[in-house]
Design a protein around this motif. Sequence first.
Motif, PDB file in Angstrom:
ATOM      1  N   HIS A  70       0.807  -1.065  -0.032  1.00  0.00           N
ATOM      2  CA  HIS A  70      -0.073  -0.068   0.018  1.00  0.00           C
ATOM      3  C   HIS A  70       0.802   1.330  -0.100  1.00  0.00           C
ATOM      4  CE1 HIS A  70      -3.353   2.715   1.050  1.00  0.00           C
ATOM      5  NE2 HIS A  70      -2.659   3.002   2.113  1.00  0.00           N
ATOM      6  N   ASP A  71       0.536   2.347  -0.758  1.00  0.00           N
ATOM      7  CA  ASP A  71       0.930   3.689  -0.863  1.00  0.00           C
ATOM      8  C   ASP A  71       2.554   3.638  -0.973  1.00  0.00           C
ATOM      9  OD1 ASP A  71       0.872   6.400  -0.759  1.00  0.00           O
ATOM     10  OD2 ASP A  71       0.560   6.630   1.255  1.00  0.00           O
ATOM     11  N   GLY A  72       3.080   2.955  -1.867  1.00  0.00           N
ATOM     12  CA  GLY A  72       4.588   2.788  -2.026  1.00  0.00           C
ATOM     13  C   GLY A  72       5.305   1.755  -1.204  1.00  0.00           C
ATOM     14  N   GLY A  73       4.651   1.226  -0.301  1.00  0.00           N
ATOM     15  CA  GLY A  73       5.096  -0.320   0.229  1.00  0.00           C
ATOM     16  C   GLY A  73       6.127   0.112   1.667  1.00  0.00           C
ATOM     17  N   ARG A  74       5.947  -0.820   2.547  1.00  0.00           N
ATOM     18  CA  ARG A  74       6.546  -0.670   3.668  1.00  0.00           C
ATOM     19  C   ARG A  74       7.022  -1.929   4.204  1.00  0.00           C
ATOM     20  NH1 ARG A  74       1.991   0.409   3.528  1.00  0.00           N
ATOM     21  NH2 ARG A  74       2.139   2.638   3.915  1.00  0.00           N
ATOM     22  N   THR A  75       8.178  -1.981   5.212  1.00  0.00           N
ATOM     23  CA  THR A  75       8.463  -3.104   5.865  1.00  0.00           C
ATOM     24  C   THR A  75       7.695  -3.867   6.864  1.00  0.00           C
ATOM     25  OG1 THR A  75      10.746  -2.269   5.388  1.00  0.00           O
ATOM     26  CG2 THR A  75      10.581  -4.298   7.103  1.00  0.00           C
ATOM     27  N   VAL A  76       7.058  -4.945   6.838  1.00  0.00           N
ATOM     28  CA  VAL A  76       6.337  -5.605   7.610  1.00  0.00           C
ATOM     29  C   VAL A  76       7.092  -6.769   8.514  1.00  0.00           C
ATOM     30  CG1 VAL A  76       4.040  -6.679   8.001  1.00  0.00           C
ATOM     31  CG2 VAL A  76       4.485  -4.832   6.356  1.00  0.00           C
ATOM     32  N   VAL A  77       6.903  -6.744   9.761  1.00  0.00           N
ATOM     33  CA  VAL A  77       6.990  -8.143  10.672  1.00  0.00           C
ATOM     34  C   VAL A  77       5.732  -8.769  10.856  1.00  0.00           C
ATOM     35  CG1 VAL A  77       8.175  -9.073  12.737  1.00  0.00           C
ATOM     36  CG2 VAL A  77       9.320  -6.664  11.723  1.00  0.00           C
ATOM     37  N   PRO A  78       5.747  -9.881   9.848  1.00  0.00           N
ATOM     38  CA  PRO A  78       4.494 -10.389   9.722  1.00  0.00           C
ATOM     39  C   PRO A  78       4.277 -11.595  11.205  1.00  0.00           C
ATOM     40  CG  PRO A  78       6.078 -11.915   8.630  1.00  0.00           C
ATOM     41  CD  PRO A  78       6.677 -10.569   9.145  1.00  0.00           C
ATOM     42  N   MET A  79       2.919 -11.476  11.696  1.00  0.00           N
ATOM     43  CA  MET A  79       2.738 -12.439  12.708  1.00  0.00           C
ATOM     44  C   MET A  79       2.264 -13.582  12.334  1.00  0.00           C
ATOM     45  SD  MET A  79       2.768 -10.985  15.721  1.00  0.00           S
ATOM     46  CE  MET A  79       4.003  -9.689  15.818  1.00  0.00           C
ATOM     47  N   SER A  80       2.688 -14.844  12.915  1.00  0.00           N
ATOM     48  CA  SER A  80       1.712 -16.035  12.361  1.00  0.00           C
ATOM     49  C   SER A  80       0.148 -15.981  12.660  1.00  0.00           C
ATOM     50  CB  SER A  80       2.451 -17.229  12.984  1.00  0.00           C
ATOM     51  OG  SER A  80       2.283 -16.999  14.557  1.00  0.00           O
ATOM     52  N   PHE A  81      -0.519 -16.648  12.097  1.00  0.00           N
ATOM     53  CA  PHE A  81      -1.889 -16.743  12.026  1.00  0.00           C
ATOM     54  C   PHE A  81      -2.447 -16.834  13.643  1.00  0.00           C
ATOM     55  CE2 PHE A  81      -6.374 -18.486  12.384  1.00  0.00           C
ATOM     56  CZ  PHE A  81      -6.964 -17.501  11.746  1.00  0.00           C
ATOM     57  N   GLY A  82      -3.345 -16.093  13.904  1.00  0.00           N
ATOM     58  CA  GLY A  82      -4.054 -16.630  15.436  1.00  0.00           C
ATOM     59  C   GLY A  82      -3.656 -15.763  16.572  1.00  0.00           C
ATOM     60  N   MET A  83      -3.072 -14.403  16.342  1.00  0.00           N
ATOM     61  CA  MET A  83      -2.634 -13.711  17.447  1.00  0.00           C
ATOM     62  C   MET A  83      -3.896 -12.771  17.722  1.00  0.00           C
ATOM     63  SD  MET A  83       0.248 -13.657  18.677  1.00  0.00           S
ATOM     64  CE  MET A  83       1.450 -15.046  18.541  1.00  0.00           C
ATOM     65  N   GLY A  84      -4.604 -13.044  18.513  1.00  0.00           N
ATOM     66  CA  GLY A  84      -5.659 -12.241  19.035  1.00  0.00           C
ATOM     67  C   GLY A  84      -5.444 -11.672  20.488  1.00  0.00           C
ATOM     68  N   PHE A  85      -5.765 -10.302  20.844  1.00  0.00           N
ATOM     69  CA  PHE A  85      -5.243  -9.865  22.151  1.00  0.00           C
ATOM     70  C   PHE A  85      -6.726  -9.488  22.695  1.00  0.00           C
ATOM     71  CE2 PHE A  85      -1.595  -9.793  19.834  1.00  0.00           C
ATOM     72  CZ  PHE A  85      -0.440  -9.919  21.010  1.00  0.00           C
ATOM     73  N   LYS A  86      -6.695  -9.426  24.049  1.00  0.00           N
ATOM     74  CA  LYS A  86      -7.966  -9.118  24.767  1.00  0.00           C
ATOM     75  C   LYS A  86      -8.417  -7.665  24.566  1.00  0.00           C
ATOM     76  CE  LYS A  86      -6.750 -10.706  28.915  1.00  0.00           C
ATOM     77  NZ  LYS A  86      -6.643 -11.056  30.253  1.00  0.00           N
ATOM     78  N   ASN A  87      -7.363  -6.776  24.442  1.00  0.00           N
ATOM     79  CA  ASN A  87      -7.482  -5.266  24.472  1.00  0.00           C
ATOM     80  C   ASN A  87      -6.451  -4.485  23.942  1.00  0.00           C
ATOM     81  OD1 ASN A  87      -6.271  -5.093  26.889  1.00  0.00           O
ATOM     82  ND2 ASN A  87      -8.200  -5.454  27.873  1.00  0.00           N
ATOM     83  N   LYS A  88      -6.551  -3.181  23.683  1.00  0.00           N
ATOM     84  CA  LYS A  88      -5.701  -2.379  23.407  1.00  0.00           C
ATOM     85  C   LYS A  88      -4.297  -2.474  24.460  1.00  0.00           C
ATOM     86  CE  LYS A  88      -7.171   0.984  20.161  1.00  0.00           C
ATOM     87  NZ  LYS A  88      -7.788   1.930  19.617  1.00  0.00           N
ATOM     88  N   ARG A  89      -4.563  -2.655  25.859  1.00  0.00           N
ATOM     89  CA  ARG A  89      -3.635  -2.381  26.855  1.00  0.00           C
ATOM     90  C   ARG A  89      -2.762  -3.501  26.629  1.00  0.00           C
ATOM     91  NH1 ARG A  89      -3.483  -3.810  31.891  1.00  0.00           N
ATOM     92  NH2 ARG A  89      -5.564  -4.675  32.008  1.00  0.00           N
ATOM     93  N   THR A  90      -3.309  -4.950  26.474  1.00  0.00           N
ATOM     94  CA  THR A  90      -2.437  -5.974  26.491  1.00  0.00           C
ATOM     95  C   THR A  90      -1.507  -6.053  25.356  1.00  0.00           C
ATOM     96  OG1 THR A  90      -4.257  -7.332  25.371  1.00  0.00           O
ATOM     97  CG2 THR A  90      -4.162  -7.436  27.777  1.00  0.00           C
ATOM     98  N   LEU A  91      -2.171  -5.559  24.152  1.00  0.00           N
ATOM     99  CA  LEU A  91      -1.265  -5.469  22.861  1.00  0.00           C
ATOM    100  C   LEU A  91      -0.090  -4.506  22.951  1.00  0.00           C
ATOM    101  CD1 LEU A  91      -0.697  -5.920  20.029  1.00  0.00           C
ATOM    102  CD2 LEU A  91      -2.607  -4.311  19.435  1.00  0.00           C
ATOM    103  N   LYS A  92      -0.496  -3.237  23.589  1.00  0.00           N
ATOM    104  CA  LYS A  92       0.583  -2.232  23.959  1.00  0.00           C
ATOM    105  C   LYS A  92       1.724  -2.761  24.881  1.00  0.00           C
ATOM    106  CE  LYS A  92      -1.776   1.784  22.411  1.00  0.00           C
ATOM    107  NZ  LYS A  92      -1.705   3.245  22.631  1.00  0.00           N
ATOM    108  N   ASN A  93       1.269  -3.808  25.923  1.00  0.00           N
ATOM    109  CA  ASN A  93       2.354  -4.226  26.707  1.00  0.00           C
ATOM    110  C   ASN A  93       3.308  -5.125  25.950  1.00  0.00           C
ATOM    111  OD1 ASN A  93       1.649  -3.103  29.359  1.00  0.00           O
ATOM    112  ND2 ASN A  93       0.038  -4.683  29.675  1.00  0.00           N
TER     113      ASN A  93
END
Lengths: 209, 84
Positions: A70-93
């Motif tokens: 998208h939009d010229g492209g960028r570098t992505v560190v991919p997650m493997s399938f299945g990474m769900g987080f309870k909420n933003k706080r746990t993700l930010k942690n």
Amino acid sequence: MTDDALYVYGVIENEDLDLDIEGVNGAERAYTVSYQSLAAVVSDIDTVEPERSDENVQCHDEVLQTILEHDGGRTVVPMSFGMGFKNKRTLKNVLRNARPVFSRTLREIDGMVELGLKVLTDEDADVDTDEIVAEVEERFDRISVNVVENQLFSDRLVINRSYLVERADREAFNEAVGEFEDDHDELLVQYTGPWAPYNFVDIEITAQR
Amino acid sequence: MFIVDDILFQPFISILDAIHTLAVTEMYNIEGIQSDLKENQLLYELGERDQSEYESRKAELEAELETAELAHEQLDNKNIQIRQ
């Protein structure tokens, strides 16, 4: 059911993105959640453990490919399938705790994409597989930064490799694949990508999600 | 008497157990079925298999995989019956 959980596709350098795109479990958008220099690409989702269906896996890949290009492209560190987080706080942690490793990985794969190459023989074909392997190495290793050999899950597969390639070298790689195909009518070639570099990052998220 | 029985019977159980494990592993080869699924997908993507051929083979292999996973699950749970 409310969409109070977050599904994470991958991590990029901090940037605000909000895309109308089909995500995992029928999500209708993907957007970024930032923490300092990083941003996780996420969708709102109603479970932290989405089903590993073909459709969901395909959506996961397609969101990553879109972000990658998208939009010229960028570098992505991919997650493997299945990474769900309870909420933003746990993700930010998680982003906070893993920031050094994400930052290092983003630097290591900066400006690179993954390309897949599979080569099969025709059924009952009599070919020198060692020769094909040597030729593939000679043609493609020099255009790539790194290569991973994947499982040969069929007797007909001679090559199943993933290449880490600089974006600037993609055209040269495309041409090399075209030339290889032209020179080998007896072989079937499947060339895929660009993918986020799944096979070249190794980050394990063990924190509470 | 119990001690003698125990000593005599123990190796017999182990051998039966090992044979059963081998048989289950051989008959229900999960990795092999997963490889066949991947091969089926690849041949379809390359146009070597048409859609109906691909779908029927996929359904067949998925059923085999389910059976194999169940067999291995039972094996892992030691749900093996040995008759005296």
